[in-house]
Design a protein around this motif. Structure first.
Motif, PDB file in Angstrom:
ATOM      1  N   GLN A   1     -18.943 -17.971 -60.770  1.00 59.14           N
ATOM      2  CA  GLN A   1     -18.167 -19.033 -61.409  1.00 59.14           C
ATOM      3  C   GLN A   1     -17.809 -20.141 -60.419  1.00 59.14           C
ATOM      4  OE1 GLN A   1     -14.877 -16.881 -63.095  1.00 59.14           O
ATOM      5  NE2 GLN A   1     -16.123 -15.936 -64.693  1.00 59.14           N
ATOM      6  N   GLN A   2     -17.723 -19.785 -59.140  1.00 55.32           N
ATOM      7  CA  GLN A   2     -17.389 -20.769 -58.106  1.00 55.32           C
ATOM      8  C   GLN A   2     -18.624 -21.463 -57.537  1.00 55.32           C
ATOM      9  OE1 GLN A   2     -15.084 -18.387 -55.386  1.00 55.32           O
ATOM     10  NE2 GLN A   2     -13.230 -18.502 -56.642  1.00 55.32           N
ATOM     11  N   GLY A   3     -19.774 -21.202 -58.130  1.00 58.28           N
ATOM     12  CA  GLY A   3     -20.980 -21.927 -57.749  1.00 58.28           C
ATOM     13  C   GLY A   3     -21.920 -21.215 -56.811  1.00 58.28           C
ATOM     14  N   CYS A   4     -21.641 -19.960 -56.456  1.00 60.51           N
ATOM     15  CA  CYS A   4     -22.553 -19.230 -55.579  1.00 60.51           C
ATOM     16  C   CYS A   4     -23.869 -18.945 -56.308  1.00 60.51           C
ATOM     17  CB  CYS A   4     -21.930 -17.917 -55.127  1.00 60.51           C
ATOM     18  SG  CYS A   4     -20.522 -18.131 -54.009  1.00 60.51           S
ATOM     19  N   GLU A   5     -24.935 -18.898 -55.545  1.00 63.24           N
ATOM     20  CA  GLU A   5     -26.261 -18.638 -56.104  1.00 63.24           C
ATOM     21  C   GLU A   5     -26.777 -17.247 -55.758  1.00 63.24           C
ATOM     22  OE1 GLU A   5     -28.522 -21.795 -54.424  1.00 63.24           O
ATOM     23  OE2 GLU A   5     -27.713 -23.311 -55.780  1.00 63.24           O
ATOM     24  N   ARG A   6     -26.359 -16.725 -54.630  1.00 66.60           N
ATOM     25  CA  ARG A   6     -26.743 -15.379 -54.207  1.00 66.60           C
ATOM     26  C   ARG A   6     -25.516 -14.715 -53.599  1.00 66.60           C
ATOM     27  NH1 ARG A   6     -30.628 -18.792 -53.691  1.00 66.60           N
ATOM     28  NH2 ARG A   6     -29.743 -19.652 -51.773  1.00 66.60           N
ATOM     29  N   VAL A   7     -25.207 -13.511 -54.064  1.00 66.35           N
ATOM     30  CA  VAL A   7     -23.993 -12.816 -53.641  1.00 66.35           C
ATOM     31  C   VAL A   7     -24.347 -11.370 -53.297  1.00 66.35           C
ATOM     32  CG1 VAL A   7     -21.629 -12.190 -54.255  1.00 66.35           C
ATOM     33  CG2 VAL A   7     -22.659 -14.254 -55.233  1.00 66.35           C
ATOM     34  N   VAL A   8     -23.873 -10.909 -52.160  1.00 63.29           N
ATOM     35  CA  VAL A   8     -24.100  -9.539 -51.706  1.00 63.29           C
ATOM     36  C   VAL A   8     -22.757  -8.878 -51.440  1.00 63.29           C
ATOM     37  CG1 VAL A   8     -24.975  -8.123 -49.798  1.00 63.29           C
ATOM     38  CG2 VAL A   8     -26.394  -9.956 -50.736  1.00 63.29           C
ATOM     39  N   ILE A   9     -22.615  -7.641 -51.910  1.00 57.50           N
ATOM     40  CA  ILE A   9     -21.425  -6.834 -51.640  1.00 57.50           C
ATOM     41  C   ILE A   9     -21.836  -5.625 -50.810  1.00 57.50           C
ATOM     42  CG2 ILE A   9     -19.670  -5.319 -52.649  1.00 57.50           C
ATOM     43  CD1 ILE A   9     -19.503  -7.152 -55.032  1.00 57.50           C
ATOM     44  N   ILE A  10     -21.065  -5.361 -49.762  1.00 62.69           N
ATOM     45  CA  ILE A  10     -21.225  -4.132 -48.994  1.00 62.69           C
ATOM     46  C   ILE A  10     -19.870  -3.442 -48.890  1.00 62.69           C
ATOM     47  CG2 ILE A  10     -23.180  -4.969 -47.642  1.00 62.69           C
ATOM     48  CD1 ILE A  10     -21.192  -5.373 -45.282  1.00 62.69           C
ATOM     49  N   GLY A  11     -19.911  -2.134 -48.655  1.00 60.51           N
ATOM     50  CA  GLY A  11     -18.712  -1.402 -48.291  1.00 60.51           C
ATOM     51  C   GLY A  11     -18.662  -1.265 -46.783  1.00 60.51           C
ATOM     52  N   THR A  12     -17.827  -0.361 -46.308  1.00 62.54           N
ATOM     53  CA  THR A  12     -17.692  -0.180 -44.856  1.00 62.54           C
ATOM     54  C   THR A  12     -18.030   1.248 -44.443  1.00 62.54           C
ATOM     55  OG1 THR A  12     -15.327   0.325 -45.086  1.00 62.54           O
ATOM     56  CG2 THR A  12     -15.929  -1.971 -44.690  1.00 62.54           C
ATOM     57  N   ASP A  13     -18.703   1.986 -45.327  1.00 68.26           N
ATOM     58  CA  ASP A  13     -18.991   3.401 -45.074  1.00 68.26           C
ATOM     59  C   ASP A  13     -20.366   3.637 -44.466  1.00 68.26           C
ATOM     60  OD1 ASP A  13     -16.543   4.002 -46.192  1.00 68.26           O
ATOM     61  OD2 ASP A  13     -17.373   4.395 -48.182  1.00 68.26           O
ATOM     62  N   CYS A  14     -21.123   2.574 -44.207  1.00 69.35           N
ATOM     63  CA  CYS A  14     -22.502   2.729 -43.746  1.00 69.35           C
ATOM     64  C   CYS A  14     -22.669   2.064 -42.385  1.00 69.35           C
ATOM     65  CB  CYS A  14     -23.459   2.125 -44.774  1.00 69.35           C
ATOM     66  SG  CYS A  14     -25.190   2.339 -44.335  1.00 69.35           S
ATOM     67  N   PRO A  15     -22.539   2.829 -41.288  1.00 67.54           N
ATOM     68  CA  PRO A  15     -22.643   2.230 -39.951  1.00 67.54           C
ATOM     69  C   PRO A  15     -24.026   1.672 -39.646  1.00 67.54           C
ATOM     70  CG  PRO A  15     -21.620   4.420 -39.866  1.00 67.54           C
ATOM     71  CD  PRO A  15     -22.188   4.259 -41.236  1.00 67.54           C
ATOM     72  N   GLY A  16     -25.045   2.039 -40.437  1.00 65.94           N
ATOM     73  CA  GLY A  16     -26.398   1.599 -40.152  1.00 65.94           C
ATOM     74  C   GLY A  16     -26.720   0.188 -40.602  1.00 65.94           C
ATOM     75  N   ILE A  17     -25.814  -0.465 -41.323  1.00 68.28           N
ATOM     76  CA  ILE A  17     -26.072  -1.843 -41.761  1.00 68.28           C
ATOM     77  C   ILE A  17     -26.086  -2.774 -40.546  1.00 68.28           C
ATOM     78  CG2 ILE A  17     -25.149  -3.801 -43.057  1.00 68.28           C
ATOM     79  CD1 ILE A  17     -24.020  -1.860 -45.072  1.00 68.28           C
ATOM     80  N   THR A  18     -27.142  -3.574 -40.450  1.00 69.12           N
ATOM     81  CA  THR A  18     -27.276  -4.537 -39.354  1.00 69.12           C
ATOM     82  C   THR A  18     -27.405  -5.956 -39.919  1.00 69.12           C
ATOM     83  OG1 THR A  18     -29.685  -4.426 -39.333  1.00 69.12           O
ATOM     84  CG2 THR A  18     -28.499  -2.786 -38.001  1.00 69.12           C
ATOM     85  N   SER A  19     -27.430  -6.932 -39.029  1.00 68.63           N
ATOM     86  CA  SER A  19     -27.669  -8.306 -39.458  1.00 68.63           C
ATOM     87  C   SER A  19     -29.026  -8.434 -40.140  1.00 68.63           C
ATOM     88  CB  SER A  19     -27.597  -9.256 -38.259  1.00 68.63           C
ATOM     89  OG  SER A  19     -26.281  -9.341 -37.750  1.00 68.63           O
ATOM     90  N   ASP A  20     -30.011  -7.684 -39.657  1.00 64.54           N
ATOM     91  CA  ASP A  20     -31.334  -7.714 -40.284  1.00 64.54           C
ATOM     92  C   ASP A  20     -31.287  -7.146 -41.695  1.00 64.54           C
ATOM     93  OD1 ASP A  20     -32.477  -8.898 -38.073  1.00 64.54           O
ATOM     94  OD2 ASP A  20     -33.246  -7.024 -37.240  1.00 64.54           O
ATOM     95  N   THR A  21     -30.471  -6.112 -41.917  1.00 64.33           N
ATOM     96  CA  THR A  21     -30.299  -5.565 -43.259  1.00 64.33           C
ATOM     97  C   THR A  21     -29.788  -6.641 -44.198  1.00 64.33           C
ATOM     98  OG1 THR A  21     -29.669  -3.440 -42.239  1.00 64.33           O
ATOM     99  CG2 THR A  21     -29.272  -3.697 -44.605  1.00 64.33           C
ATOM    100  N   LEU A  22     -28.769  -7.356 -43.754  1.00 63.93           N
ATOM    101  CA  LEU A  22     -28.177  -8.398 -44.589  1.00 63.93           C
ATOM    102  C   LEU A  22     -29.158  -9.542 -44.828  1.00 63.93           C
ATOM    103  CD1 LEU A  22     -24.632  -8.439 -42.953  1.00 63.93           C
ATOM    104  CD2 LEU A  22     -25.313  -7.317 -45.087  1.00 63.93           C
ATOM    105  N   ALA A  23     -29.907  -9.912 -43.794  1.00 55.86           N
ATOM    106  CA  ALA A  23     -30.902 -10.965 -43.955  1.00 55.86           C
ATOM    107  C   ALA A  23     -31.958 -10.556 -44.983  1.00 55.86           C
ATOM    108  CB  ALA A  23     -31.559 -11.278 -42.614  1.00 55.86           C
ATOM    109  N   SER A  24     -32.376  -9.299 -44.936  1.00 58.67           N
ATOM    110  CA  SER A  24     -33.371  -8.815 -45.900  1.00 58.67           C
ATOM    111  C   SER A  24     -32.825  -8.854 -47.319  1.00 58.67           C
ATOM    112  CB  SER A  24     -33.790  -7.389 -45.536  1.00 58.67           C
ATOM    113  OG  SER A  24     -34.453  -7.345 -44.288  1.00 58.67           O
TER     114      SER A  24
END
Length: 204
Positions: free
Chosen positions: A106-129
């Motif tokens: 509603q605020q105009g975003c085109e791509r939105v990603v949600i993560i929790g904090t329970d997965c230590p394996g998430i990296t910047s590359d994960t988010l980029a993918s």
């Protein structure tokens, strides 16, 4: 409630809660005690935030923290003042994620990603993918080894993805994909990673 980030085409939302002993990571209390479980949650949240901030330096995404427990002042004191902070809405996890997505779109975003904090394996590359996958898909999911998912991203609102899910069970990912296929959604999957939710997860 703070709002120091401007709306951007891409938004990364981190779901967490204030690390109050006895109310945080309760399934780990038998192994770590109430204080130990809360401390682990605090450290995992801080790691997730560090990853999110590193990612935001390489890609123009707006960061937002959706929190439960505590209040905006406590969250600001803990995680810093330069964050967009929002209290999570009411309802189960699905309702809270659906509301976060809806507000972002509603605020105009085109791509939105949600993560929790329970997965230590998430990296910047994960988010980029994840954000890259949303250029060609309606939905992206990061499968967790326990049958859930550690990341969900959307390029449009798909509210039915969050209905009728038995959160915290090993059927979450499977059921979500069934809903996506029934809705004729284009989706992509990231690499499978481990969550830390239960005592047996600590060994990994």
């Amino acid at each position: 409630m703070l709002d120091v980030m401007h709306t951007a085409g891409e938004r990364l939302i981190i779901f967490t809660r204030y690390p109050e002993p006895g109310r945080t990571k309760t399934r780990l209390i038998p192994a770590l005690g109430a204080v130990g479980a809360a401390d682990l949650h605090r450290r995992m949240t801080e790691q997730a935030m560090a990853t999110a901030r590193r990612f935001a330096t390489r890609q123009a995404v707006a960061l937002e923290v959706r929190y439960s427990g505590g209040d905006a002042a406590l969250m600001q004191q803990w995680l810093g003042a330069n964050l967009r902070l929002r209290a999570q809405s009411n309802g189960d996890l699905g309702a809270r994620m659906r509301d976060a997505f809806n507000e972002a779109f509603q605020q105009g975003c085109e791509r939105v990603v949600i993560i929790g904090t329970d997965c230590p394996g998430i990296t910047s590359d994960t988010l980029a993918s994840a954000f890259a996958a949303l250029l060609q898909n309606d939905l992206v999911l990061g499968p967790a080894s326990d049958g859930g998912y550690y990341l969900i991203g959307l390029s449009r609102a798909i509210p039915q993805l969050f209905d009728g899910i038995l959160w915290g069970t090993d059927s979450v990912l499977r059921h979500t994909l069934q809903i996506a296929e029934a809705a004729d959604c284009r989706y992509g999957l990231l690499e499978r990673l481990d969550d830390v939710d239960r005592p047996e997860d600590l060994r990994r």
